[in-house]
Design an enzyme around this catalytic site. Structure first.
Site, PDB file in Angstrom:
ATOM      1  N   ASN A 193       1.032  -1.283  -0.027  1.00  0.00           N
ATOM      2  CA  ASN A 193       0.615   0.008   0.054  1.00  0.00           C
ATOM      3  C   ASN A 193       0.496   1.157  -0.434  1.00  0.00           C
ATOM      4  O   ASN A 193       1.444   1.087   1.071  1.00  0.00           O
ATOM      5  CB  ASN A 193      -0.710  -0.390   1.567  1.00  0.00           C
ATOM      6  CG  ASN A 193      -1.661   1.498   1.287  1.00  0.00           C
ATOM      7  OD1 ASN A 193      -1.604   1.599   0.622  1.00  0.00           O
ATOM      8  ND2 ASN A 193      -2.335   1.376   2.665  1.00  0.00           N
ATOM      9  N   TRP A 194       0.791   2.415  -0.865  1.00  0.00           N
ATOM     10  CA  TRP A 194       1.805   3.184  -0.980  1.00  0.00           C
ATOM     11  C   TRP A 194       1.018   4.502  -0.585  1.00  0.00           C
ATOM     12  O   TRP A 194       1.944   5.110  -0.746  1.00  0.00           O
ATOM     13  CB  TRP A 194       2.197   3.413  -2.085  1.00  0.00           C
ATOM     14  CG  TRP A 194       2.893   2.317  -3.232  1.00  0.00           C
ATOM     15  CD1 TRP A 194       3.835   1.356  -2.611  1.00  0.00           C
ATOM     16  CD2 TRP A 194       4.109   2.002  -4.931  1.00  0.00           C
ATOM     17  NE1 TRP A 194       4.255   0.536  -3.382  1.00  0.00           N
ATOM     18  CE2 TRP A 194       3.795   0.223  -5.233  1.00  0.00           C
ATOM     19  CE3 TRP A 194       3.496   2.696  -5.796  1.00  0.00           C
ATOM     20  CZ2 TRP A 194       5.344   0.369  -5.712  1.00  0.00           C
ATOM     21  CZ3 TRP A 194       4.073   2.179  -7.212  1.00  0.00           C
ATOM     22  CH2 TRP A 194       5.259   1.490  -7.204  1.00  0.00           C
ATOM     23  N   LYS A 195      -0.215   3.883  -0.742  1.00  0.00           N
ATOM     24  CA  LYS A 195      -0.057   5.208  -0.206  1.00  0.00           C
ATOM     25  C   LYS A 195      -0.525   6.638  -0.690  1.00  0.00           C
ATOM     26  O   LYS A 195      -0.064   6.389  -2.260  1.00  0.00           O
ATOM     27  CB  LYS A 195       0.028   5.603   1.405  1.00  0.00           C
ATOM     28  CG  LYS A 195      -0.213   4.945   2.561  1.00  0.00           C
ATOM     29  CD  LYS A 195      -0.015   4.934   3.684  1.00  0.00           C
ATOM     30  CE  LYS A 195      -0.611   3.545   4.635  1.00  0.00           C
ATOM     31  NZ  LYS A 195      -0.326   3.503   6.283  1.00  0.00           N
ATOM     32  N   HIS A 206      -9.285   1.588   4.581  1.00  0.00           N
ATOM     33  CA  HIS A 206      -8.319   1.479   5.484  1.00  0.00           C
ATOM     34  C   HIS A 206      -8.568   2.709   6.631  1.00  0.00           C
ATOM     35  O   HIS A 206      -9.996   3.221   7.108  1.00  0.00           O
ATOM     36  CB  HIS A 206      -7.721   1.971   4.044  1.00  0.00           C
ATOM     37  CG  HIS A 206      -5.822   1.746   5.315  1.00  0.00           C
ATOM     38  ND1 HIS A 206      -5.543   3.072   6.162  1.00  0.00           N
ATOM     39  CD2 HIS A 206      -5.081   0.691   4.929  1.00  0.00           C
ATOM     40  CE1 HIS A 206      -4.444   2.348   6.362  1.00  0.00           C
ATOM     41  NE2 HIS A 206      -4.207   1.673   6.161  1.00  0.00           N
ATOM     42  N   GLU A 226      -7.243   5.105   7.749  1.00  0.00           N
ATOM     43  CA  GLU A 226      -6.772   6.269   7.210  1.00  0.00           C
ATOM     44  C   GLU A 226      -8.495   6.983   6.345  1.00  0.00           C
ATOM     45  O   GLU A 226      -8.517   7.830   5.826  1.00  0.00           O
ATOM     46  CB  GLU A 226      -5.620   6.977   6.157  1.00  0.00           C
ATOM     47  CG  GLU A 226      -4.389   6.150   6.861  1.00  0.00           C
ATOM     48  CD  GLU A 226      -3.054   6.407   6.303  1.00  0.00           C
ATOM     49  OE1 GLU A 226      -2.901   5.750   5.683  1.00  0.00           O
ATOM     50  OE2 GLU A 226      -2.389   5.218   7.451  1.00  0.00           O
ATOM     51  N   GLU A 250      -5.976  -4.338  10.407  1.00  0.00           N
ATOM     52  CA  GLU A 250      -5.134  -3.679  10.523  1.00  0.00           C
ATOM     53  C   GLU A 250      -4.766  -3.016  12.065  1.00  0.00           C
ATOM     54  O   GLU A 250      -5.929  -1.885  12.278  1.00  0.00           O
ATOM     55  CB  GLU A 250      -4.859  -2.886   9.506  1.00  0.00           C
ATOM     56  CG  GLU A 250      -4.532  -3.591   8.394  1.00  0.00           C
ATOM     57  CD  GLU A 250      -3.992  -2.702   7.645  1.00  0.00           C
ATOM     58  OE1 GLU A 250      -2.382  -2.526   6.764  1.00  0.00           O
ATOM     59  OE2 GLU A 250      -4.583  -1.430   6.852  1.00  0.00           O
ATOM     60  N   GLY A 259       2.258   2.299  10.798  1.00  0.00           N
ATOM     61  CA  GLY A 259       2.732   3.610  11.155  1.00  0.00           C
ATOM     62  C   GLY A 259       3.876   4.003  11.918  1.00  0.00           C
ATOM     63  O   GLY A 259       4.205   5.207  12.462  1.00  0.00           O
ATOM     64  N   SER A 284       3.334  -1.779  10.312  1.00  0.00           N
ATOM     65  CA  SER A 284       4.598  -1.936  10.730  1.00  0.00           C
ATOM     66  C   SER A 284       5.239  -2.825  10.432  1.00  0.00           C
ATOM     67  O   SER A 284       5.686  -3.594  11.021  1.00  0.00           O
ATOM     68  CB  SER A 284       4.690  -1.335  12.260  1.00  0.00           C
ATOM     69  OG  SER A 284       4.330   0.555  12.683  1.00  0.00           O
ATOM     70  N   GLY A 301       2.921  -1.104   4.865  1.00  0.00           N
ATOM     71  CA  GLY A 301       2.741   0.575   3.718  1.00  0.00           C
ATOM     72  C   GLY A 301       3.871   0.784   3.864  1.00  0.00           C
ATOM     73  O   GLY A 301       4.843   0.676   2.682  1.00  0.00           O
TER      74      GLY A 301
HETATM   75  P1  PGA Z   1       2.783   1.247   8.014  1.00  0.00           P
HETATM   76  O1  PGA Z   1       0.931   1.289   7.169  1.00  0.00           O
HETATM   77  O2  PGA Z   1       3.048  -0.668   7.360  1.00  0.00           O
HETATM   78  O3  PGA Z   1       3.532   2.219   7.609  1.00  0.00           O
HETATM   79  O4  PGA Z   1       2.314   0.706   9.241  1.00  0.00           O
HETATM   80  C1  PGA Z   1       0.522  -0.734   6.635  1.00  0.00           C
HETATM   81  C2  PGA Z   1      -0.795  -0.030   6.187  1.00  0.00           C
HETATM   82  O5  PGA Z   1      -1.615   1.500   6.379  1.00  0.00           O
HETATM   83  O6  PGA Z   1      -1.961  -0.554   5.840  1.00  0.00           O
END
Ligand code: PGA
Length: 248
Positions: A11-13, A99, A101, A169, A175, A210, A231
């Site tokens: 997931n490159w966001k 997600h 976010e 998640e 993050g 993470s 991520g």
């Molecule tokens: P992260 O993000 O690996 O940077 O914690 C995971 C995600 O949001 O899917």
């Protein structure tokens, strides 16, 4: 080894410009190509601005492409939005939905997410539906209750189970560099399978939050964990491949 085919998702966001995104995609694809045949499914979810360029560059490679969010409608007067079918046009076969976010950053409710899941599945996409507790939920001992509610409300009636993946998640792990223990993840995954009832055994349940090359092995050595949603560590080709190849 898991009974279900494993799935590793990047997931490159909102990271990556045209040049850097293409370099990253090609580097990952090259490693995947050299490791062929892959024993697992590998999916990249770039920002929508790069979806076409990445899917075009990776044609014929053993990599699927996904979107990070879509609208509930097929088309309409929705400025700035993209429909699931539009992501299909861009070469996608997967769609991340719900997600944290989106849930927390954009105030998306589980009811809205269920509509998105329905729309994405109707367009033929495999939906990766994210659920997870916040730090406050965890502290209150409400993890199971919160996830049960998210699962119940985020899956539309008649959800196509063949096109369904769940990603567990924990919001507090995204993050932050903090992760639950693999045993804790397994415990939650088992509960999610139970919540899903009959279909529980067939659905792939990923862990996300993470994930790094250093903790991937301990997570992916658990039969119960069918893959990971990555991520920040997916923004580095070597690091991402070091995670993915634990499934090979
Ligand atoms: P992260 O993000 O690996 O940077 O914690 C995971 C995600 O949001 O899917």
């Amino acid at each position: 080894m898991s009974k279900r085919r494993r799935l590793i998702v990047a997931n490159w966001k909102m990271y990556g410009r045209l040049t850097s995104g293409l370099v990253l995609a090609r580097d990952i694809a090259e490693m995947a190509q050299n490791a062929r045949p892959l024993n697992f499914d590998l999916v990249l979810c770039p920002p929508a601005s790069l979806t076409w360029a990445v899917s075009d560059a990776l044609q014929g490679m053993p990599i699927g492409i996904g979107g990070q969010d879509c609208h509930t409608a097929t088309h309409g007067a929705y400025t700035g939005d993209l429909s699931a079918a539009m992501f299909v046009d861009l070469g996608c076969r997967y769609m991340i939905l719900g997600h944290s976010e989106r849930r927390h950053g954009h105030g998306e409710s589980s009811e809205l997410i269920a509509k998105k899941v329905e729309a994405a599945q109707l367009a033929g996409l495999t939906t990766i539906v994210c659920v997870g507790e916040t730090a406050a939920d965890l502290e209150a001992g409400a993890t199971e209750e919160i996830i049960q509610k998210q699962i119940r409300e985020s899956l539309p009636p008649g959800v196509k189970t063949a096109n369904l993946v769940i990603a567990y998640e924990p919001v507090w792990a995204i993050g932050t560099g903090q992760t639950p223990t693999p045993e804790d993840v397994v415990g939650v995954h088992k509960k999610i399978r139970k919540m899903l009832g009959e279909i529980g055994e067939t659905i792939r349940i990923l862990y996300g939050g993470s994930v790094t090359p250093s903790n991937a092995e301990s997570l992916l050595s658990q039969n119960e964990i069918d893959g990971v949603l990555v991520g920040s560590a997916s923004l580095n080709a070597d690091g991402f491949w070091a995670i993915a190849e634990k499934c090979q």
